[in-house]
Design an enzyme around this catalytic site. Structure first.
Site, PDB file in Angstrom:
ATOM      1  N   ARG A 118       1.109  -8.534  14.238  1.00  0.00           N
ATOM      2  CA  ARG A 118       0.327  -7.547  13.492  1.00  0.00           C
ATOM      3  C   ARG A 118      -0.624  -8.208  12.395  1.00  0.00           C
ATOM      4  NH1 ARG A 118       5.566  -4.614  10.505  1.00  0.00           N
ATOM      5  NH2 ARG A 118       3.791  -3.185   9.612  1.00  0.00           N
ATOM      6  N   LYS A 151       0.923  -1.199  -0.167  1.00  0.00           N
ATOM      7  CA  LYS A 151      -0.025  -0.141  -0.022  1.00  0.00           C
ATOM      8  C   LYS A 151       0.774   1.492   0.170  1.00  0.00           C
ATOM      9  CE  LYS A 151      -2.068  -0.551   3.905  1.00  0.00           C
ATOM     10  NZ  LYS A 151      -1.497  -1.765   4.377  1.00  0.00           N
ATOM     11  N   ARG A 192      -8.051   1.749  10.387  1.00  0.00           N
ATOM     12  CA  ARG A 192      -7.557   0.339  10.656  1.00  0.00           C
ATOM     13  C   ARG A 192      -8.724  -0.185  11.664  1.00  0.00           C
ATOM     14  NH1 ARG A 192      -1.863   1.194   9.484  1.00  0.00           N
ATOM     15  NH2 ARG A 192      -0.846  -0.777   9.901  1.00  0.00           N
ATOM     16  N   ARG A 239      12.049  -6.971   4.569  1.00  0.00           N
ATOM     17  CA  ARG A 239      11.992  -5.400   4.318  1.00  0.00           C
ATOM     18  C   ARG A 239      13.083  -4.709   5.346  1.00  0.00           C
ATOM     19  NH1 ARG A 239       6.336  -2.331   4.707  1.00  0.00           N
ATOM     20  NH2 ARG A 239       6.519  -2.431   6.839  1.00  0.00           N
ATOM     21  N   ARG A 264      12.779  -2.820  10.624  1.00  0.00           N
ATOM     22  CA  ARG A 264      11.982  -2.129  11.599  1.00  0.00           C
ATOM     23  C   ARG A 264      11.778  -3.086  12.813  1.00  0.00           C
ATOM     24  NH1 ARG A 264       7.214   0.337   7.848  1.00  0.00           N
ATOM     25  NH2 ARG A 264       5.904  -0.538   9.867  1.00  0.00           N
TER      26      ARG A 264
HETATM   27  P1  AMP Z   1       2.104   0.971   9.135  1.00  0.00           P
HETATM   28  O1  AMP Z   1       3.204   1.696   8.659  1.00  0.00           O
HETATM   29  O2  AMP Z   1       1.074   1.396   8.467  1.00  0.00           O
HETATM   30  O3  AMP Z   1       2.471  -0.600   9.314  1.00  0.00           O
HETATM   31  O4  AMP Z   1       2.177   1.184  10.656  1.00  0.00           O
HETATM   32  C1  AMP Z   1       3.127   0.722  11.495  1.00  0.00           C
HETATM   33  C2  AMP Z   1       2.385   0.936  13.188  1.00  0.00           C
HETATM   34  O5  AMP Z   1       1.917   2.250  13.136  1.00  0.00           O
HETATM   35  C3  AMP Z   1       1.176  -0.006  13.273  1.00  0.00           C
HETATM   36  O6  AMP Z   1       1.624  -1.463  13.576  1.00  0.00           O
HETATM   37  C4  AMP Z   1       0.544   0.529  14.456  1.00  0.00           C
HETATM   38  O7  AMP Z   1       1.174   0.353  15.520  1.00  0.00           O
HETATM   39  C5  AMP Z   1       0.793   2.067  14.029  1.00  0.00           C
HETATM   40  N1  AMP Z   1      -0.301   2.493  13.143  1.00  0.00           N
HETATM   41  C6  AMP Z   1      -0.308   2.935  11.782  1.00  0.00           C
HETATM   42  N2  AMP Z   1      -1.603   3.312  11.302  1.00  0.00           N
HETATM   43  C7  AMP Z   1      -2.459   3.315  12.505  1.00  0.00           C
HETATM   44  C8  AMP Z   1      -3.921   3.389  12.690  1.00  0.00           C
HETATM   45  N3  AMP Z   1      -4.525   3.851  11.657  1.00  0.00           N
HETATM   46  N4  AMP Z   1      -4.530   2.970  13.869  1.00  0.00           N
HETATM   47  C9  AMP Z   1      -3.612   2.574  14.787  1.00  0.00           C
HETATM   48  N5  AMP Z   1      -2.173   2.387  14.725  1.00  0.00           N
HETATM   49  C10 AMP Z   1      -1.493   2.513  13.867  1.00  0.00           C
END
Ligand code: AMP
Length: 215
Positions: free
Chosen positions: A171, A13, A88, A127, A160
């Site tokens: 996750r 995404k 989310r 990654r 990460r």
């Molecule tokens: P991502 O880079 O989108 O995978 O986000 C990394 C982490 O940020 C996630 O595993 C969550 O801990 C937090 N996070 C990102 N977006 C959200 C969201 N919309 N709601 C809650 N936590 C989020």
């Protein structure tokens, strides 16, 4: 144009949001990037978010909703935006409707990225990210030309914390439980379009652009 990119972590995404936003002249809003910037800058919000993120859990709804509301209201989102990684949860989706309604905006499309679970795990655990400029690589699919270093800025690449195998499993479980109900949610609102996330970045982008409204 207002778009949401929906799907499990690791389906691509973020990469597609980057390319498509540039192509359409709109802004990518990644809640993950906003939160990571808060962590790096040691802001109050970043420090609050860090322990949820490190263990692969979701940050509380009120934190991310506030961030998105502020960003959508900013000048850089005037021409439109792509939400990557938000909403989310169902409460986040309800809040997004309110945020759009109060600005007289509509959600043009929700693109749902579909990919088998094994492929998602391989993508996430392989990654590597640049801690300095946020460029993203993959040990098999997109290796850096400068072994272990960022090809853009030369910093040493890292995995990460939340891309480690155990955290990835968590996750994905969080995604299944809290985020996947949004597929039915948006299907009911007739804005959902399914996208096969497998293949090269260019192939996926071509299929994605074909799913967007024309005007
Ligand atoms: P991502 O880079 O989108 O995978 O986000 C990394 C982490 O940020 C996630 O595993 C969550 O801990 C937090 N996070 C990102 N977006 C959200 C969201 N919309 N709601 C809650 N936590 C989020």
């Amino acid at each position: 144009m207002q778009l949401v990119f929906l799907g499990a972590p690791g389906v691509g995404k973020g990469t597609q949001a980057e390319c498509v936003a540039a192509e359409l002249g709109i802004t990518k809003i990644s809640t993950g990037d906003l939160l990571r910037a808060g962590v790096a800058g040691k802001t109050r919000l970043g420090l609050e978010a860090k322990h949820y993120m490190d263990r692969g859990d979701l940050v509380p709804d009120n934190v991310v909703i506030g961030l998105v509301d502020e960003k959508i209201g900013s000048l850089e989102c005037q021409n439109g935006f792509i939400l990557d990684g938000f909403p989310r949860t169902v409460p986040q989706a309800d809040s997004l409707s309110d945020i759009l309604r109060k600005r007289q905006l509509v959600l043009d499309r929700v693109i749902y990225f579909v990919m088998p679970r094994e492929a998602v795990i391989k993508r996430l655990t392989g990654r590597r990210s640049c801690p300095q400029c946020s460029a993203v690589y993959h040990i098999d699919y997109r290796p850096s030309k400068r072994d272990g270093l960022c090809a853009v800025c030369g910093a040493a690449l890292v995995q990460r914390n939340d891309d480690k195998k155990e955290t990835v499993e968590l996750r994905l479980a969080v995604y299944e439980e809290q985020t996947s109900p949004l597929i039915a949610y948006y299907r009911k609102h007739h804005v959902l379009a399914e996208l096969d996330g497998m293949g090269s970045v260019d192939d996926v982008q071509a299929r994605l652009l074909a799913l967007l409204p024309t005007s």
